[in-house]
Design a protein around this motif. Structure first.
Motif, PDB file in Angstrom:
ATOM      1  N   ILE A 147     -22.538  19.873  22.637  1.00 46.20           N
ATOM      2  CA  ILE A 147     -21.993  21.189  22.246  1.00 46.20           C
ATOM      3  C   ILE A 147     -22.328  21.452  20.773  1.00 46.20           C
ATOM      4  CG2 ILE A 147     -19.832  22.468  21.872  1.00 46.20           C
ATOM      5  CD1 ILE A 147     -18.725  21.040  24.406  1.00 46.20           C
ATOM      6  N   THR A 148     -22.159  20.427  19.952  1.00 47.18           N
ATOM      7  CA  THR A 148     -22.479  20.556  18.516  1.00 47.18           C
ATOM      8  C   THR A 148     -23.975  20.788  18.328  1.00 47.18           C
ATOM      9  OG1 THR A 148     -20.649  19.070  18.082  1.00 47.18           O
ATOM     10  CG2 THR A 148     -22.165  19.428  16.274  1.00 47.18           C
ATOM     11  N   ALA A 149     -24.799  20.026  19.079  1.00 48.98           N
ATOM     12  CA  ALA A 149     -26.261  20.156  18.927  1.00 48.98           C
ATOM     13  C   ALA A 149     -26.732  21.551  19.327  1.00 48.98           C
ATOM     14  CB  ALA A 149     -26.970  19.097  19.772  1.00 48.98           C
ATOM     15  N   ALA A 150     -25.986  22.216  20.203  1.00 53.94           N
ATOM     16  CA  ALA A 150     -26.368  23.570  20.626  1.00 53.94           C
ATOM     17  C   ALA A 150     -25.968  24.613  19.583  1.00 53.94           C
ATOM     18  CB  ALA A 150     -25.733  23.882  21.975  1.00 53.94           C
ATOM     19  N   GLY A 151     -25.346  24.180  18.494  1.00 52.91           N
ATOM     20  CA  GLY A 151     -25.044  25.105  17.397  1.00 52.91           C
ATOM     21  C   GLY A 151     -23.612  25.615  17.381  1.00 52.91           C
ATOM     22  N   PHE A 152     -22.788  25.155  18.311  1.00 53.10           N
ATOM     23  CA  PHE A 152     -21.375  25.576  18.311  1.00 53.10           C
ATOM     24  C   PHE A 152     -20.617  24.831  17.214  1.00 53.10           C
ATOM     25  CE2 PHE A 152     -22.609  26.666  22.651  1.00 53.10           C
ATOM     26  CZ  PHE A 152     -21.982  27.891  22.829  1.00 53.10           C
ATOM     27  N   GLN A 153     -19.614  25.506  16.652  1.00 55.98           N
ATOM     28  CA  GLN A 153     -18.749  24.834  15.669  1.00 55.98           C
ATOM     29  C   GLN A 153     -17.443  24.464  16.360  1.00 55.98           C
ATOM     30  OE1 GLN A 153     -18.606  28.007  12.928  1.00 55.98           O
ATOM     31  NE2 GLN A 153     -20.717  27.680  12.277  1.00 55.98           N
ATOM     32  N   ILE A 154     -17.189  23.171  16.401  1.00 54.60           N
ATOM     33  CA  ILE A 154     -15.969  22.705  17.084  1.00 54.60           C
ATOM     34  C   ILE A 154     -14.751  23.144  16.267  1.00 54.60           C
ATOM     35  CG2 ILE A 154     -14.707  20.672  17.926  1.00 54.60           C
ATOM     36  CD1 ILE A 154     -17.401  21.026  19.368  1.00 54.60           C
ATOM     37  N   GLN A 155     -13.796  23.778  16.922  1.00 60.08           N
ATOM     38  CA  GLN A 155     -12.571  24.228  16.261  1.00 60.08           C
ATOM     39  C   GLN A 155     -11.405  23.293  16.544  1.00 60.08           C
ATOM     40  OE1 GLN A 155     -12.412  27.327  14.259  1.00 60.08           O
ATOM     41  NE2 GLN A 155     -14.486  26.517  14.358  1.00 60.08           N
ATOM     42  N   SER A 156     -11.322  22.808  17.765  1.00 62.10           N
ATOM     43  CA  SER A 156     -10.253  21.863  18.083  1.00 62.10           C
ATOM     44  C   SER A 156     -10.647  21.084  19.330  1.00 62.10           C
ATOM     45  CB  SER A 156      -8.933  22.605  18.353  1.00 62.10           C
ATOM     46  OG  SER A 156      -9.047  23.374  19.520  1.00 62.10           O
ATOM     47  N   VAL A 157     -10.229  19.833  19.365  1.00 62.03           N
ATOM     48  CA  VAL A 157     -10.444  19.000  20.553  1.00 62.03           C
ATOM     49  C   VAL A 157      -9.229  18.110  20.726  1.00 62.03           C
ATOM     50  CG1 VAL A 157     -11.948  17.379  21.761  1.00 62.03           C
ATOM     51  CG2 VAL A 157     -12.877  18.708  19.908  1.00 62.03           C
ATOM     52  N   ARG A 158      -8.737  18.055  21.936  1.00 64.35           N
ATOM     53  CA  ARG A 158      -7.653  17.139  22.263  1.00 64.35           C
ATOM     54  C   ARG A 158      -8.163  16.227  23.366  1.00 64.35           C
ATOM     55  NH1 ARG A 158      -3.854  17.022  26.298  1.00 64.35           N
ATOM     56  NH2 ARG A 158      -4.296  18.935  27.434  1.00 64.35           N
ATOM     57  N   THR A 159      -7.800  14.944  23.287  1.00 63.64           N
ATOM     58  CA  THR A 159      -8.230  14.005  24.336  1.00 63.64           C
ATOM     59  C   THR A 159      -7.045  13.667  25.233  1.00 63.64           C
ATOM     60  OG1 THR A 159      -9.761  13.024  22.760  1.00 63.64           O
ATOM     61  CG2 THR A 159      -9.367  11.772  24.752  1.00 63.64           C
ATOM     62  N   ALA A 160      -7.288  13.729  26.536  1.00 58.33           N
ATOM     63  CA  ALA A 160      -6.270  13.299  27.502  1.00 58.33           C
ATOM     64  C   ALA A 160      -6.904  12.202  28.344  1.00 58.33           C
ATOM     65  CB  ALA A 160      -5.877  14.469  28.390  1.00 58.33           C
ATOM     66  N   GLN A 161      -6.104  11.225  28.728  1.00 60.29           N
ATOM     67  CA  GLN A 161      -6.632  10.173  29.616  1.00 60.29           C
ATOM     68  C   GLN A 161      -6.182  10.499  31.032  1.00 60.29           C
ATOM     69  OE1 GLN A 161      -8.451   7.440  28.531  1.00 60.29           O
ATOM     70  NE2 GLN A 161      -8.305   8.003  26.364  1.00 60.29           N
ATOM     71  N   LEU A 162      -7.158  10.704  31.914  1.00 58.93           N
ATOM     72  CA  LEU A 162      -6.823  10.954  33.315  1.00 58.93           C
ATOM     73  C   LEU A 162      -7.496   9.883  34.161  1.00 58.93           C
ATOM     74  CD1 LEU A 162      -7.314  14.842  33.554  1.00 58.93           C
ATOM     75  CD2 LEU A 162      -5.240  13.590  33.032  1.00 58.93           C
ATOM     76  N   GLY A 163      -6.923   9.590  35.299  1.00 61.87           N
ATOM     77  CA  GLY A 163      -7.450   8.504  36.139  1.00 61.87           C
ATOM     78  C   GLY A 163      -8.678   8.939  36.934  1.00 61.87           C
ATOM     79  N   VAL A 164      -9.745   8.138  36.859  1.00 61.03           N
ATOM     80  CA  VAL A 164     -10.912   8.317  37.739  1.00 61.03           C
ATOM     81  C   VAL A 164     -11.164   6.949  38.357  1.00 61.03           C
ATOM     82  CG1 VAL A 164     -13.380   8.855  37.878  1.00 61.03           C
ATOM     83  CG2 VAL A 164     -11.924  10.144  36.305  1.00 61.03           C
ATOM     84  N   LEU A 165     -11.127   6.864  39.687  1.00 63.25           N
ATOM     85  CA  LEU A 165     -11.225   5.574  40.384  1.00 63.25           C
ATOM     86  C   LEU A 165     -10.224   4.570  39.802  1.00 63.25           C
ATOM     87  CD1 LEU A 165     -15.101   5.096  40.779  1.00 63.25           C
ATOM     88  CD2 LEU A 165     -13.475   5.979  42.451  1.00 63.25           C
ATOM     89  N   ALA A 166      -8.998   5.029  39.614  1.00 64.15           N
ATOM     90  CA  ALA A 166      -7.881   4.188  39.138  1.00 64.15           C
ATOM     91  C   ALA A 166      -8.061   3.652  37.728  1.00 64.15           C
ATOM     92  CB  ALA A 166      -7.628   3.046  40.122  1.00 64.15           C
ATOM     93  N   ARG A 167      -8.989   4.188  36.961  1.00 63.90           N
ATOM     94  CA  ARG A 167      -9.164   3.777  35.564  1.00 63.90           C
ATOM     95  C   ARG A 167      -8.979   4.996  34.665  1.00 63.90           C
ATOM     96  NH1 ARG A 167      -8.415  -0.939  36.008  1.00 63.90           N
ATOM     97  NH2 ARG A 167      -9.849  -2.290  37.061  1.00 63.90           N
TER      98      ARG A 167
END
Ligand SMILES: C[S@@+](CC[C@H](N)C(=O)[O-])C[C@H]1O[C@@H](n2cnc3c(N)ncnc32)[C@H](O)[C@@H]1O
Length: 207
Positions: free
Chosen positions: A175-195
């Motif tokens: 996203i950054t390489a495409a020239g967008f300026q990141i304004q906010s990012v939040r990380t959530a942990q969700l389960g994929v294949l129980a991990r």
């Protein structure tokens, strides 16, 4: 419509499996406060439409998979905002009037065949300063999960099961390489294949 865009088994499984509380809360969070004209790429069966606030004047929803697109057309009939559903891909958007105020990618940049091209297209149709809202799973920071994600991608197993989905992409960097300026990012942990796998919910601005 090319056979590559038709994934009948995945489409039906996704429709059954993608309505969990955590996903719906993330979609709600993703769309909070969007306004004006918007474009959603890879809208799936349109289950996100109900979260668009009344400040949205028009939504153009692009979906390549025929079964999901038909479901999205049905969902558009009871969406709280006007929705037009079109066939197309993020890398090659259908002809649409540009200058969108916002664009949405929800669990899509993992699946596009060319992230850079998809992001360039999104940037092209956004007005200067328009917002990209994204909700995407990315590579874990911890070695055991990251190694499993890389292996599942390299082996081709996960992309085959998930209709082109990849687990180990560095989507924030793309996203950054495409020239967008990141304004906010939040990380959530969700389960994929129980991990637990990191999912990013964020906003970036087109230059
Ligand atoms: C995991 S589903 C997510 C659907 C929906 N956005 C959601 O949050 O439930 C991935 C979606 O991306 C779509 N997709 C796959 N490749 C795409 C592409 N190149 N351009 C646009 N959409 C694509 C799939 O057809 C599918 O609807």
């Amino acid at each position: 419509m090319s056979a590559a865009q038709s994934h009948p088994v995945f489409a039906r499984l996704w429709t059954l499996a993608s309505d969990g509380d955590a996903l719906q809360r993330a979609r709600e969070d993703l769309l909070r406060g969007v306004q004006g004209r918007g474009l959603e790429v890879g809208a799936g069966d349109g289950r996100g439409f109900k979260h668009y606030p009344p400040t949205v004047t028009e939504l153009v929803a692009v979906e390549p998979e025929p079964y999901l697109r038909r479901r999205a057309e049905l969902a558009s009939g009871h969406a709280p905002v006007p929705v037009k559903v079109l066939a197309g891909t993020a890398e090659r958007l259908p002809p649409v009037e540009g200058d969108f105020d916002f664009a949405v990618a929800s669990l899509v940049l993992c699946s596009v065949s060319d992230q850079a091209r998809a992001l360039t297209e999104l940037r092209r149709v956004l007005r200067p300063g328009g917002e990209l809202r994204f909700f995407e799973h990315v590579l874990a920071t911890g070695p055991p999960v990251a190694a499993a994600q890389r292996w599942l991608d390299r082996s081709g197993l996960w992309p085959r099961l998930g209709a082109g989905c990849h687990l180990s992409r560095d989507t924030l960097a793309a996203i950054t390489a495409a020239g967008f300026q990141i304004q906010s990012v939040r990380t959530a942990q969700l389960g994929v294949l129980a991990r637990p796998v990191p999912f990013l919910v964020g906003r970036a601005l087109a230059p």
